[in-house]
Motif scaffolding. Sequence first.
Motif, mmCIF file in Angstrom:
data_model
loop_
_atom_site.group_PDB
_atom_site.id
_atom_site.type_symbol
_atom_site.label_atom_id
_atom_site.label_comp_id
_atom_site.label_asym_id
_atom_site.label_seq_id
_atom_site.Cartn_x
_atom_site.Cartn_y
_atom_site.Cartn_z
ATOM 1 N N ASP A 23 3.383 5.443 -10.007
ATOM 2 C CA ASP A 23 3.056 4.628 -8.913
ATOM 3 C C ASP A 23 3.904 3.478 -8.366
ATOM 4 N N GLU A 25 5.044 0.849 -9.363
ATOM 5 C CA GLU A 25 4.800 -0.410 -9.636
ATOM 6 C C GLU A 25 6.101 -1.138 -10.662
ATOM 7 N N ASP A 54 7.089 -2.987 -2.039
ATOM 8 C CA ASP A 54 5.983 -3.399 -1.181
ATOM 9 C C ASP A 54 6.580 -3.732 0.049
ATOM 10 N N THR A 64 1.022 0.238 4.574
ATOM 11 C CA THR A 64 1.072 -0.657 3.399
ATOM 12 C C THR A 64 -0.227 -0.334 2.869
ATOM 13 N N THR A 67 0.580 -2.386 -2.425
ATOM 14 C CA THR A 67 1.408 -1.994 -3.892
ATOM 15 C C THR A 67 2.649 -1.488 -3.464
ATOM 16 N N ASN A 68 3.410 -1.264 -4.360
ATOM 17 C CA ASN A 68 4.725 -0.627 -4.230
ATOM 18 C C ASN A 68 4.543 0.715 -3.879
ATOM 19 N N ASP A 168 2.501 7.629 -2.804
ATOM 20 C CA ASP A 168 2.190 6.589 -3.692
ATOM 21 C C ASP A 168 1.178 7.716 -4.609
ATOM 22 N N ASN A 169 1.097 6.811 -5.887
ATOM 23 C CA ASN A 169 0.306 7.413 -7.157
ATOM 24 C C ASN A 169 0.378 9.000 -7.012
#
Length: 206
Positions: A23, A25, A54, A64, A67-68, A168-169
């Motif tokens: 993720d 983060e 981010d 966006t 989150t990162n 992401d994720n």
Amino acid sequence: MKAVLLSAAIAASASFASAATVDFESAPNSGSNPIFGVDGFDFDFTASGWFIGDPSVFFYPGTTNGTNILALGGDRNGQNANVVMTKSGGGAFDLGTLDAAGFADGTTNMINVVGALFGGGSVSQVLSVGDSFTSYMLTGFEDVVSVTFESQNSGFYNTGSAAGFALDNLDTTPGVSVVPLPGALPLLLIGLGGLGVAARRRSAPV
């Protein structure tokens, strides 16, 4: 039989507990290293503009989700923007669901996703991404040694043609690209229940 059921339940719980999601983060905002390591994976970039972080607090404009994220746009030496994902230290991994979107100017785009399989061969899929993050399911991306994400439209960075993309994720849970986890759990419970019924029938007096 009880021991078998207990062992199966323990193995199942361990499998579901081993979920691993990239993720980003834990990564600081960065756009300077050609290879970036985060969450147990390395990302090798070919793009004239890219970053992990981010965008709402970074100087890159674009899509966006608060989150990162990993984002890139802009070709380099005539090659469309791309990033290659590998396991830190080498080895095979699975890749199932991920979130993706177009980037840079917030337009739609297509992402070519190609996985190099352990032992040879490849698997591929094309994702159609829009101007907001959407979840996608990859199929067949198990036992891959690398996954390449390539933009079909990257153009020249910071121009209207530089759609690029953002990720992401990324779910690297073992087996996630074979059977989706929400569907696998009920099937597992049904199977364990069937074993229990069979055990009771065998132990019942004739």
